[in-house]
Motif scaffolding. Structure first.
Motif, PDB file in Angstrom:
ATOM      1  N   ASP A 157       0.391  -1.639  -0.214  1.00 17.12           N
ATOM      2  CA  ASP A 157       0.390   0.527   0.254  1.00 17.12           C
ATOM      3  C   ASP A 157       0.844   0.792  -0.357  1.00 17.12           C
ATOM      4  N   GLY A 158       0.444   2.014  -0.978  1.00 12.73           N
ATOM      5  CA  GLY A 158       1.064   3.421  -0.895  1.00 12.73           C
ATOM      6  C   GLY A 158       2.818   3.684  -1.958  1.00 12.73           C
TER       7      GLY A 158
ATOM      8  N   THR B  10      -7.141   4.176  -1.194  1.00 14.09           N
ATOM      9  CA  THR B  10      -6.941   3.113  -0.835  1.00 14.09           C
ATOM     10  C   THR B  10      -8.026   2.343  -1.493  1.00 14.09           C
TER      11      THR B  10
ATOM     12  N   ASP C 216       2.347   2.356   2.829  1.00 15.97           N
ATOM     13  CA  ASP C 216       1.533   3.113   3.731  1.00 15.97           C
ATOM     14  C   ASP C 216       1.007   3.829   5.354  1.00 15.97           C
TER      15      ASP C 216
ATOM     16  N   ASP D 219      -1.099   1.170  -4.681  1.00 20.53           N
ATOM     17  CA  ASP D 219      -2.416   1.351  -5.055  1.00 20.53           C
ATOM     18  C   ASP D 219      -2.602   2.675  -5.444  1.00 20.53           C
ATOM     19  N   HIS D 220      -1.366   3.279  -4.869  1.00 20.83           N
ATOM     20  CA  HIS D 220      -1.485   4.913  -5.386  1.00 20.83           C
ATOM     21  C   HIS D 220       0.542   5.283  -4.085  1.00 20.83           C
TER      22      HIS D 220
ATOM     23  N   HIS E 128      -2.250  11.065   0.672  1.00 19.97           N
ATOM     24  CA  HIS E 128      -2.824  10.967  -1.250  1.00 19.97           C
ATOM     25  C   HIS E 128      -3.893  11.122  -1.384  1.00 19.97           C
TER      26      HIS E 128
HETATM   27 ZN   LIG Z   1      -3.139   2.979  -0.354  1.00 18.20          ZN
END
Ligand SMILES: [Zn+2]
Length: 421
Positions: free
Chosen positions: A10-11, A46, A193, A241-242, A364
């Motif tokens: 994540d992230g 997310t 993240d 995801d980002h 984000h």
């Molecule tokens: Zn995320």
């Protein structure tokens, strides 16, 4: 047997994949096709991205518009966080359904099934399969087919940090990559993240969280490699995801709209701001709809607002325009570096429902170049090892890629299967 395995760190920003921080991801890259212009959806949150990965669709089709969404349960529009476990039932109660497009777990229920191991928020976990066609393991509640609660030893409480990620990864390797074979297995770990929201990007704690996530990815990769060497045909997708940018300041859109006489009061139901970190979605009640021509120029004049999307521009961002969601705004930022040399500093939108916005730490949700900079690599499954693809790809392309590998159709999706060579 053909299988697909997905790992989401994540992230994790693509530019943070560096030999000194992510030796395992750099090793996987050499064996994978790397998508160099991979993107999130909007908002780059997310939960929205999880729904896009699960359905292969943009928010306009799957219906989960943000980490925070406004719903009218009969008492007027109100902003809700998608994060708590109970949100899934709230959405179903208010709208009569959860996601508006089938998930991978639904599409695969008679073709090998799906299992999700997630250590992020409950909302981000449950929206992979909100109606219970497969199995979801999450520390706040695990569910089997039919949304049947799993209360025996299979439900385990992992900590919401790197240690929990490592424990979940170990289970994933033992179970999902062991005897319990599903056509689709997803591991979604919370770091970097989770740590990025708490510390400065590039700081020692942040780099450690990247290294911890990298170790999880390396562990899954090693296991998949063994299985493929033993004759399996597993497609492994590893990505994020980002990205994140540094929060440089916070703007309170709610208060500014009230001050300008465009919203009755900070808790009123006429105009509702749903913060998504570095962006916001603004919902208008039917009665307030005629204020749109005054709200748009007001927002455009604000120092901290970058872009204002409505109508066809909102549709181009991937959202419906026939609901209460009337406006999306992104915030201003620069590509200047923070004290640790990490570029990207941007204003966040005040969020009464979440506490993860801290000035000087990561956030984000918008369209900033470093937020829209997740990574993706595809290993096995016919993808050319050691190759790169510079074409734009997106979170919505994972599901059709997975279904193609499993010899299933991918009708009614906004995404397309990724090129293998
Ligand atoms: Zn995320």
């Amino acid at each position: 047997m053909k299988r697909t395995v997905v790992v989401i760190c994540d992230g994790l920003r693509a530019d943070m994949i560096r030999p000194e921080w992510t030796p395992n991801l750099c090793r996987i890259e050499k064996d994978a096709r790397v998508f160099q212009d991979h993107n999130s959806v909007f908002p780059s949150t997310t939960r929205t991205t999880a729904a896009s990965i699960a359905t292969g669709c943009l928010p306009k089709h799957h219906g989960l518009e943000g980490n925070c969404v406004a719903l009218d349960d009969g008492s007027g529009l109100q902003a809700y966080s998608v994060g708590p476990p109970e949100f899934r039932d709230k959405l179903r109660a208010v709208t009569g359904r959860t996601l508006r497009r089938p998930t991978l777990s639904e599409r695969l229920k008679d073709h090998g099934g799906g299992v999700v191991y997630s250590n992020v928020s409950a909302g981000a976990a449950y929206f992979h399969d909100p109606d219970g066609f497969g199995t979801i393991y999450h520390r706040l509640g695990s569910y089997g087919p039919g949304v049947t609660p799993i209360t025996d030893d299979r439900h385990q409480v992992t900590s919401h940090d790197s240690a929990g990620d490592a424990a979940l990864c170990e289970r994933f390797c033992d179970e999902a990559l062991g005897a319990q074979t599903h056509a689709y297995s997803l591991l979604w770990i919370c770091d970097p993240d989770h740590t990025q929201h708490e510390v400065a990007l590039g700081s020692p704690r942040h780099i450690q969280s990247i290294m911890d996530a990298d170790a999880c990815a390396g562990r899954v990769y090693g296991r998949v490699k063994e299985l493929n060497a033993a004759g399996e045909d597993i497609l492994l997708l590893v990505g994020s995801d980002h990205g994140h940018e540094t929060v440089g300041g916070v703007v309170d859109l709610n208060a500014l709209l009230v001050e300008a006489g465009l919203k009755e009061n900070t808790t009123s139901t006429d105009v509702v701001v749903a913060s998504n970190g570095l962006s916001a979605n603004i919902y208008l009640s039917d009665a307030a709809r005629d204020r749109l021509p005054r709200i748009i120029p007001f927002l455009r004049e604000l120092d901290d607002v970058d872009q204002v999307f409505t109508g066809t521009n909102l549709a181009r961002l991937g959202h419906r325009t026939d609901t209460a969601l009337a406006i999306a705004v992104t915030t201003k930022g620069t590509n200047e570096a923070n004290e640790f040399g990490i570029p990207g500093i941007r204003t966040a939108v005040q969020d009464p429902l979440h506490t993860d916005t801290r000035i000087g730490c990561g956030q984000h949700g918008g369209l900033g170049p470093n937020e829209q900079n997740p990574f993706l690599m595809a290993c096995g499954g016919g993808f050319l090892p050691g190759s790169t693809d510079s074409k734009k790809s997106s979170a919505i392309d994972l599901a059709p890629t997975i279904l193609r590998h499993l010899d299933q159709g991918w009708d009614d999706m906004d995404g397309s299967p990724l090129d293998q060579s």
